[in-house]
Motif scaffolding. Structure first.
Motif, PDB file in Angstrom:
ATOM      1  N   THR A 194     -31.029  60.333 -17.652  1.00 16.28           N
ATOM      2  CA  THR A 194     -32.229  60.977 -18.187  1.00 16.28           C
ATOM      3  C   THR A 194     -32.113  60.965 -19.711  1.00 16.28           C
ATOM      4  OG1 THR A 194     -33.636  62.953 -18.063  1.00 16.28           O
ATOM      5  CG2 THR A 194     -31.270  63.337 -18.035  1.00 16.28           C
ATOM      6  N   GLN A 195     -33.190  60.556 -20.365  1.00 17.22           N
ATOM      7  CA  GLN A 195     -33.149  60.364 -21.811  1.00 17.22           C
ATOM      8  C   GLN A 195     -33.356  61.687 -22.548  1.00 17.22           C
ATOM      9  OE1 GLN A 195     -32.519  57.530 -23.637  1.00 17.22           O
ATOM     10  NE2 GLN A 195     -32.656  58.817 -25.473  1.00 17.22           N
ATOM     11  N   VAL A 196     -32.487  61.928 -23.507  1.00 17.02           N
ATOM     12  CA  VAL A 196     -32.616  63.071 -24.407  1.00 17.02           C
ATOM     13  C   VAL A 196     -32.783  62.529 -25.821  1.00 17.02           C
ATOM     14  CG1 VAL A 196     -31.453  65.062 -25.417  1.00 17.02           C
ATOM     15  CG2 VAL A 196     -31.286  64.627 -22.955  1.00 17.02           C
ATOM     16  N   THR A 197     -33.868  62.920 -26.453  1.00 14.09           N
ATOM     17  CA  THR A 197     -34.130  62.499 -27.829  1.00 14.09           C
ATOM     18  C   THR A 197     -34.327  63.734 -28.690  1.00 14.09           C
ATOM     19  OG1 THR A 197     -35.194  60.459 -27.056  1.00 14.09           O
ATOM     20  CG2 THR A 197     -35.621  61.140 -29.334  1.00 14.09           C
ATOM     21  N   VAL A 198     -33.504  63.835 -29.724  1.00 19.86           N
ATOM     22  CA  VAL A 198     -33.573  64.974 -30.636  1.00 19.86           C
ATOM     23  C   VAL A 198     -34.087  64.467 -31.975  1.00 19.86           C
ATOM     24  CG1 VAL A 198     -32.339  66.905 -31.679  1.00 19.86           C
ATOM     25  CG2 VAL A 198     -31.611  66.001 -29.441  1.00 19.86           C
ATOM     26  N   SER A 199     -35.286  64.862 -32.302  1.00 20.16           N
ATOM     27  CA  SER A 199     -35.924  64.340 -33.514  1.00 20.16           C
ATOM     28  C   SER A 199     -37.031  65.279 -33.955  1.00 20.16           C
ATOM     29  CB  SER A 199     -36.495  62.942 -33.242  1.00 20.16           C
ATOM     30  OG  SER A 199     -37.215  62.479 -34.365  1.00 20.16           O
ATOM     31  N   SER A 200     -37.226  65.330 -35.254  1.00 24.07           N
ATOM     32  CA  SER A 200     -38.321  66.126 -35.796  1.00 24.07           C
ATOM     33  C   SER A 200     -39.559  65.249 -36.004  1.00 24.07           C
ATOM     34  CB  SER A 200     -37.901  66.776 -37.106  1.00 24.07           C
ATOM     35  OG  SER A 200     -37.430  65.811 -38.023  1.00 24.07           O
ATOM     36  N   VAL A 220     -25.729  70.073 -10.204  1.00 20.26           N
ATOM     37  CA  VAL A 220     -24.951  70.361 -11.405  1.00 20.26           C
ATOM     38  C   VAL A 220     -25.915  70.352 -12.583  1.00 20.26           C
ATOM     39  CG1 VAL A 220     -24.299  67.932 -11.715  1.00 20.26           C
ATOM     40  CG2 VAL A 220     -22.901  69.748 -12.748  1.00 20.26           C
ATOM     41  N   TYR A 221     -25.628  71.207 -13.555  1.00 22.54           N
ATOM     42  CA  TYR A 221     -26.543  71.402 -14.662  1.00 22.54           C
ATOM     43  C   TYR A 221     -25.809  71.244 -15.998  1.00 22.54           C
ATOM     44  CZ  TYR A 221     -28.890  73.708 -10.779  1.00 22.54           C
ATOM     45  OH  TYR A 221     -29.448  73.980  -9.554  1.00 22.54           O
ATOM     46  N   LEU A 222     -26.593  70.932 -17.024  1.00 24.59           N
ATOM     47  CA  LEU A 222     -26.059  70.908 -18.379  1.00 24.59           C
ATOM     48  C   LEU A 222     -27.065  71.613 -19.282  1.00 24.59           C
ATOM     49  CD1 LEU A 222     -23.651  69.870 -20.091  1.00 24.59           C
ATOM     50  CD2 LEU A 222     -25.108  67.930 -20.718  1.00 24.59           C
ATOM     51  N   GLN A 223     -26.709  72.811 -19.705  1.00 24.66           N
ATOM     52  CA  GLN A 223     -27.534  73.552 -20.655  1.00 24.66           C
ATOM     53  C   GLN A 223     -27.129  73.120 -22.050  1.00 24.66           C
ATOM     54  OE1 GLN A 223     -30.105  75.860 -20.170  1.00 24.66           O
ATOM     55  NE2 GLN A 223     -30.332  75.674 -22.383  1.00 24.66           N
ATOM     56  N   MET A 224     -28.092  72.633 -22.804  1.00 21.61           N
ATOM     57  CA  MET A 224     -27.819  72.105 -24.135  1.00 21.61           C
ATOM     58  C   MET A 224     -28.592  72.916 -25.166  1.00 21.61           C
ATOM     59  SD  MET A 224     -27.922  68.016 -23.343  1.00 21.61           S
ATOM     60  CE  MET A 224     -29.686  68.018 -23.114  1.00 21.61           C
ATOM     61  N   ASN A 225     -27.877  73.589 -26.026  1.00 20.42           N
ATOM     62  CA  ASN A 225     -28.471  74.405 -27.078  1.00 20.42           C
ATOM     63  C   ASN A 225     -28.114  73.851 -28.447  1.00 20.42           C
ATOM     64  OD1 ASN A 225     -29.399  76.225 -25.071  1.00 20.42           O
ATOM     65  ND2 ASN A 225     -27.501  77.410 -25.179  1.00 20.42           N
ATOM     66  N   SER A 226     -28.833  74.293 -29.446  1.00 19.65           N
ATOM     67  CA  SER A 226     -28.574  73.867 -30.828  1.00 19.65           C
ATOM     68  C   SER A 226     -28.455  72.352 -30.921  1.00 19.65           C
ATOM     69  CB  SER A 226     -27.299  74.532 -31.351  1.00 19.65           C
ATOM     70  OG  SER A 226     -27.394  75.936 -31.289  1.00 19.65           O
ATOM     71  N   LEU A 227     -29.397  71.677 -30.329  1.00 18.07           N
ATOM     72  CA  LEU A 227     -29.337  70.217 -30.266  1.00 18.07           C
ATOM     73  C   LEU A 227     -29.444  69.589 -31.642  1.00 18.07           C
ATOM     74  CD1 LEU A 227     -31.368  69.752 -27.012  1.00 18.07           C
ATOM     75  CD2 LEU A 227     -29.103  68.788 -27.420  1.00 18.07           C
ATOM     76  N   LYS A 228     -28.722  68.487 -31.791  1.00 10.20           N
ATOM     77  CA  LYS A 228     -28.668  67.746 -33.048  1.00 10.20           C
ATOM     78  C   LYS A 228     -29.157  66.323 -32.823  1.00 10.20           C
ATOM     79  CE  LYS A 228     -24.408  70.219 -34.301  1.00 10.20           C
ATOM     80  NZ  LYS A 228     -22.985  70.054 -34.691  1.00 10.20           N
ATOM     81  N   GLY A 246     -34.571  65.634 -19.045  1.00  7.71           N
ATOM     82  CA  GLY A 246     -34.524  65.112 -20.392  1.00  7.71           C
ATOM     83  C   GLY A 246     -35.891  65.167 -21.057  1.00  7.71           C
ATOM     84  N   GLY A 247     -35.911  64.820 -22.343  1.00  4.49           N
ATOM     85  CA  GLY A 247     -37.176  64.814 -23.065  1.00  4.49           C
ATOM     86  C   GLY A 247     -36.961  64.748 -24.561  1.00  4.49           C
ATOM     87  N   LEU A 248     -38.037  64.962 -25.278  1.00  5.93           N
ATOM     88  CA  LEU A 248     -38.018  64.974 -26.734  1.00  5.93           C
ATOM     89  C   LEU A 248     -37.970  66.430 -27.203  1.00  5.93           C
ATOM     90  CD1 LEU A 248     -38.357  63.629 -29.540  1.00  5.93           C
ATOM     91  CD2 LEU A 248     -40.837  63.766 -29.150  1.00  5.93           C
ATOM     92  N   VAL A 249     -37.026  66.732 -28.082  1.00  8.79           N
ATOM     93  CA  VAL A 249     -36.875  68.096 -28.578  1.00  8.79           C
ATOM     94  C   VAL A 249     -36.530  68.051 -30.050  1.00  8.79           C
ATOM     95  CG1 VAL A 249     -34.418  68.200 -27.940  1.00  8.79           C
ATOM     96  CG2 VAL A 249     -35.751  70.326 -28.098  1.00  8.79           C
ATOM     97  N   GLN A 250     -36.956  69.065 -30.774  1.00  7.25           N
ATOM     98  CA  GLN A 250     -36.653  69.134 -32.196  1.00  7.25           C
ATOM     99  C   GLN A 250     -35.210  69.590 -32.414  1.00  7.25           C
ATOM    100  OE1 GLN A 250     -39.581  71.679 -34.043  1.00  7.25           O
ATOM    101  NE2 GLN A 250     -41.064  70.010 -34.194  1.00  7.25           N
ATOM    102  N   PRO A 251     -34.637  69.229 -33.541  1.00  6.26           N
ATOM    103  CA  PRO A 251     -33.286  69.735 -33.860  1.00  6.26           C
ATOM    104  C   PRO A 251     -33.241  71.254 -33.780  1.00  6.26           C
ATOM    105  CG  PRO A 251     -33.900  68.002 -35.391  1.00  6.26           C
ATOM    106  CD  PRO A 251     -35.127  68.287 -34.563  1.00  6.26           C
ATOM    107  N   GLY A 252     -32.161  71.752 -33.191  1.00  2.00           N
ATOM    108  CA  GLY A 252     -32.026  73.187 -32.979  1.00  2.00           C
ATOM    109  C   GLY A 252     -32.580  73.668 -31.663  1.00  2.00           C
ATOM    110  N   GLY A 253     -33.284  72.792 -30.963  1.00  2.79           N
ATOM    111  CA  GLY A 253     -33.885  73.175 -29.693  1.00  2.79           C
ATOM    112  C   GLY A 253     -32.918  73.107 -28.527  1.00  2.79           C
ATOM    113  N   SER A 254     -33.456  73.360 -27.347  1.00  3.83           N
ATOM    114  CA  SER A 254     -32.644  73.407 -26.130  1.00  3.83           C
ATOM    115  C   SER A 254     -33.284  72.585 -25.027  1.00  3.83           C
ATOM    116  CB  SER A 254     -32.492  74.854 -25.654  1.00  3.83           C
ATOM    117  OG  SER A 254     -31.834  75.662 -26.600  1.00  3.83           O
ATOM    118  N   LEU A 255     -32.438  72.096 -24.146  1.00  4.98           N
ATOM    119  CA  LEU A 255     -32.858  71.438 -22.913  1.00  4.98           C
ATOM    120  C   LEU A 255     -31.863  71.784 -21.820  1.00  4.98           C
ATOM    121  CD1 LEU A 255     -33.820  67.779 -23.950  1.00  4.98           C
ATOM    122  CD2 LEU A 255     -35.378  69.519 -23.066  1.00  4.98           C
TER     123      LEU A 255
END
Length: 115
Positions: free
Chosen positions: A109-115, A78-86, A8-17
């Motif tokens: 695991t924390q996922v934060t999607v923010s600009s 097990v995995y989770l590919q996350m694209n085009s994050l909102k 997990g982590g901090l990612v901008q909108p449209g990004g991937s994790l």
């Protein structure tokens, strides 16, 4: 049974994790694995699940076409590919297994999607 999520982590909108879940304590290749998420103030919801052999997957409507669940039975992961994050994907993400009639969860695991 132990499940440990990471990625997990901090990612901008449209990004991937890519999230990972390392499993131990049970015969991993025999069980359906799932990813759930819980946003603040909301109920935990199913994101995706994958059959024991990996040949069948299911997704929440909100993530279809953007997220992909996969597994490596040789690595007990097990995995989770996350694209085009909102921004609405922001949540604590958990993996889960139902083993011997009981649900087991990782710590998340924390996922934060923010600009």
């Amino acid at each position: 049974v132990q499940l440990v999520e990471s990625g997990g982590g901090l990612v901008q909108p449209g990004g991937s994790l890519r999230l990972s879940c390392a499993a131990s304590g049970f015969t991993f290749s025999s069980y359906v694995m799932s990813w759930y998420r819980q946003a603040p103030g909301k109920e935990r919801e199913l994101v995706a699940s994958i059959s024991s052999g990996g040949g069948s997957t299911n997704y929440a409507d909100s993530v279809k076409g953007r997220f992909t669940i996969s597994r490596d039975n040789a690595k007990n992961a097990v995995y989770l590919q996350m694209n085009s994050l909102k921004p609405e994907d922001t949540a604590l993400y958990f993996c889960k297994v139902r083993w011997q009639w009981r649900n087991y969860w990782g710590q998340g695991t924390q996922v934060t999607v923010s600009s």
